[in-house]
Scaffold this motif. Structure first.
Motif, PDB file in Angstrom:
ATOM      1  N   ASP A   1     -55.154  34.892 -98.015  1.00  0.00           N
ATOM      2  CA  ASP A   1     -54.380  35.866 -97.247  1.00  0.00           C
ATOM      3  C   ASP A   1     -55.230  37.020 -96.743  1.00  0.00           C
ATOM      4  O   ASP A   1     -54.907  37.626 -95.717  1.00  0.00           O
ATOM      5  N   ALA A   2     -56.299  37.335 -97.459  1.00  0.00           N
ATOM      6  CA  ALA A   2     -57.188  38.415 -97.045  1.00  0.00           C
ATOM      7  C   ALA A   2     -58.619  38.028 -97.359  1.00  0.00           C
ATOM      8  O   ALA A   2     -58.912  37.475 -98.423  1.00  0.00           O
ATOM      9  N   LEU A   3     -59.504  38.310 -96.420  1.00  0.00           N
ATOM     10  CA  LEU A   3     -60.934  38.076 -96.593  1.00  0.00           C
ATOM     11  C   LEU A   3     -61.654  39.402 -96.412  1.00  0.00           C
ATOM     12  O   LEU A   3     -61.495  40.058 -95.379  1.00  0.00           O
ATOM     13  N   VAL A   4     -62.429  39.791 -97.423  1.00  0.00           N
ATOM     14  CA  VAL A   4     -63.233  41.010 -97.346  1.00  0.00           C
ATOM     15  C   VAL A   4     -64.703  40.599 -97.405  1.00  0.00           C
ATOM     16  O   VAL A   4     -65.192  40.154 -98.446  1.00  0.00           O
ATOM     17  N   CYS A   5     -65.396  40.713 -96.278  1.00  0.00           N
ATOM     18  CA  CYS A   5     -66.809  40.335 -96.194  1.00  0.00           C
ATOM     19  C   CYS A   5     -67.651  41.543 -96.580  1.00  0.00           C
ATOM     20  O   CYS A   5     -67.946  42.406 -95.741  1.00  0.00           O
ATOM     21  N   ASN A   6     -68.012  41.601 -97.837  1.00  0.00           N
ATOM     22  CA  ASN A   6     -68.695  42.768 -98.386  1.00  0.00           C
ATOM     23  C   ASN A   6     -70.165  42.503 -98.688  1.00  0.00           C
ATOM     24  O   ASN A   6     -70.964  43.434 -98.705  1.00  0.00           O
ATOM     25  N   ALA A   7     -70.547  41.261 -98.919  1.00  0.00           N
ATOM     26  CA  ALA A   7     -71.933  40.956 -99.282  1.00  0.00           C
ATOM     27  C   ALA A   7     -72.870  41.355 -98.151  1.00  0.00           C
ATOM     28  O   ALA A   7     -72.556  41.193 -96.971  1.00  0.00           O
TER      29      ALA A   7
ATOM     30  N   ARG B   1     -74.596  36.279 -89.794  1.00  0.00           N
ATOM     31  CA  ARG B   1     -74.171  34.876 -89.787  1.00  0.00           C
ATOM     32  C   ARG B   1     -73.200  34.587 -90.926  1.00  0.00           C
ATOM     33  O   ARG B   1     -72.195  33.885 -90.728  1.00  0.00           O
ATOM     34  N   GLY B   2     -73.468  35.135 -92.110  1.00  0.00           N
ATOM     35  CA  GLY B   2     -72.577  34.895 -93.237  1.00  0.00           C
ATOM     36  C   GLY B   2     -71.163  35.344 -92.943  1.00  0.00           C
ATOM     37  O   GLY B   2     -70.196  34.639 -93.249  1.00  0.00           O
ATOM     38  N   VAL B   3     -71.013  36.517 -92.336  1.00  0.00           N
ATOM     39  CA  VAL B   3     -69.692  37.034 -91.986  1.00  0.00           C
ATOM     40  C   VAL B   3     -68.991  36.103 -91.009  1.00  0.00           C
ATOM     41  O   VAL B   3     -67.798  35.793 -91.154  1.00  0.00           O
ATOM     42  N   MET B   4     -69.723  35.633 -90.008  1.00  0.00           N
ATOM     43  CA  MET B   4     -69.129  34.753 -89.003  1.00  0.00           C
ATOM     44  C   MET B   4     -68.690  33.422 -89.600  1.00  0.00           C
ATOM     45  O   MET B   4     -67.595  32.926 -89.313  1.00  0.00           O
ATOM     46  N   VAL B   5     -69.532  32.856 -90.452  1.00  0.00           N
ATOM     47  CA  VAL B   5     -69.195  31.566 -91.066  1.00  0.00           C
ATOM     48  C   VAL B   5     -68.017  31.711 -92.023  1.00  0.00           C
ATOM     49  O   VAL B   5     -67.077  30.906 -92.004  1.00  0.00           O
ATOM     50  N   GLU B   6     -68.032  32.753 -92.842  1.00  0.00           N
ATOM     51  CA  GLU B   6     -66.926  32.968 -93.775  1.00  0.00           C
ATOM     52  C   GLU B   6     -65.608  33.172 -93.035  1.00  0.00           C
ATOM     53  O   GLU B   6     -64.570  32.632 -93.438  1.00  0.00           O
ATOM     54  N   THR B   7     -65.665  33.937 -91.960  1.00  0.00           N
ATOM     55  CA  THR B   7     -64.457  34.170 -91.165  1.00  0.00           C
ATOM     56  C   THR B   7     -63.952  32.861 -90.570  1.00  0.00           C
ATOM     57  O   THR B   7     -62.753  32.547 -90.643  1.00  0.00           O
ATOM     58  N   ARG B   8     -64.849  32.102 -89.978  1.00  0.00           N
ATOM     59  CA  ARG B   8     -64.477  30.814 -89.380  1.00  0.00           C
ATOM     60  C   ARG B   8     -63.828  29.887 -90.406  1.00  0.00           C
ATOM     61  O   ARG B   8     -62.783  29.277 -90.150  1.00  0.00           O
ATOM     62  N   GLU B   9     -64.443  29.803 -91.576  1.00  0.00           N
ATOM     63  CA  GLU B   9     -63.926  28.899 -92.603  1.00  0.00           C
ATOM     64  C   GLU B   9     -62.593  29.391 -93.154  1.00  0.00           C
ATOM     65  O   GLU B   9     -61.666  28.606 -93.377  1.00  0.00           O
TER      66      GLU B   9
ATOM     67  N   THR C   1     -76.848  31.556 -96.949  1.00  0.00           N
ATOM     68  CA  THR C   1     -76.885  30.178 -96.465  1.00  0.00           C
ATOM     69  C   THR C   1     -75.511  29.762 -95.962  1.00  0.00           C
ATOM     70  O   THR C   1     -74.486  30.238 -96.453  1.00  0.00           O
ATOM     71  N   VAL C   2     -75.498  28.852 -95.000  1.00  0.00           N
ATOM     72  CA  VAL C   2     -74.226  28.325 -94.501  1.00  0.00           C
ATOM     73  C   VAL C   2     -73.484  27.611 -95.619  1.00  0.00           C
ATOM     74  O   VAL C   2     -72.266  27.752 -95.776  1.00  0.00           O
ATOM     75  N   GLU C   3     -74.217  26.854 -96.435  1.00  0.00           N
ATOM     76  CA  GLU C   3     -73.585  26.116 -97.528  1.00  0.00           C
ATOM     77  C   GLU C   3     -72.933  27.066 -98.529  1.00  0.00           C
ATOM     78  O   GLU C   3     -71.834  26.803 -99.037  1.00  0.00           O
TER      79      GLU C   3
END
Length: 243
Positions: free
Chosen positions: A83-89, A114-122, A64-66
């Motif tokens: 400092d670092a974001l690891v999109c693993n889910a 979508r989750g990866v894109m939103v997390e990166t943006r945030e 979810t976006v939320e």
């Protein structure tokens, strides 16, 4: 406030937990998300604290976006920086396209893309020069050796395109983004002794499954200042599945 903070989504077990522990040993304080594995999340927090770093477990629905926004917001509220974001889910649907439901399609797109894109943006709202974004892809983005992987392969191939484009967006800001592409890795969700595992290992040049530490070490390298000239890349750690 702390010196360096890494966020790992889907971090309570398997590859995510190995990445969290490795980055903690590298000197990062760790925030990580989990969906349901509260006991494992609490155990990982203890391990990170025993290493001498701080830990924050965040329960969130990464589809979810939320939930994606919650992961980033709670990290910043707790630690003050990223400092670092690891999109693993991610989800691993195993179904042929003619048997896939619309719900199957929506779930894997929402979580894996979508989750990866939103997390990166945030996260980028809080990330300065020297920031590192690492996406967990798959060697199946480049080779699908048997049926049932069309949905999964499509989402992991999408991460290659996203990283290439985002690398152009972020390069002059001093922020890198790369994809790590594991081959078959021995985890509780994909054990090396499971039915059918030997057939999959047969597509690997080494003839064997890898270990979570193989992936964690690559993530660790990409998160370092030394890796500042690597961006927009998809790096296989696959035992030669793509060879």
């Amino acid at each position: 406030m702390t010196d360096r903070v890494a966020v790992i989504t889907g971090g309570s077990r398997g590859i995510g937990a190995a990445v969290a522990e490795h980055l903690a040993r590298d000197g990062f304080d760790i925030a990580f998300s989990y969906a349901r594995s509260e006991a494992q999340a609490n155990e990982l927090c203890k391990k990170i604290e025993q290493i001498g770093r701080k830990a924050k477990a965040i329960q969130a629905d990464g589809a979810t976006v939320e939930g994606n926004r919650k992961i980033i917001a709670e990290t910043v509220s707790h630690f003050g920086r990223i400092d670092a974001l690891v999109c693993n889910a991610g989800a691993y649907p195993y179904t042929t396209i003619d048997q896939a439901s619309i719900e199957d399609i929506e779930k894997v797109l929402n979580l894996n893309v979508r989750g990866v894109m939103v997390e990166t943006r945030e996260a980028l709202r809080h990330m300065k020069s020297g920031g590192r974004i690492i996406l967990m892809g798959s060697a199946f983005a480049g080779r699908l050796p048997f049926p049932g992987l069309s949905l999964y392969g499509a989402t992991k191939a999408a991460l290659r395109g996203f990283a290439q484009g985002a690398a152009r967006d972020l390069g002059k800001k001093g922020i890198t983004i790369n994809v790590v592409e594991p081959g078959p890795i021995d985890t509780d969700m994909n054990p090396a002794d499971a039915e059918g595992a030997a057939a999959l290992a047969g597509f690997v040049a080494t003839g064997a499954y890898g270990h979570v530490g193989d992936i964690a070490r690559m993530v660790s390298f990409l998160a370092r200042p030394d890796a500042g000239y690597i961006t927009g890349a998809a790096i296989p750690v696959d035992g030669g599945l793509l060879a």
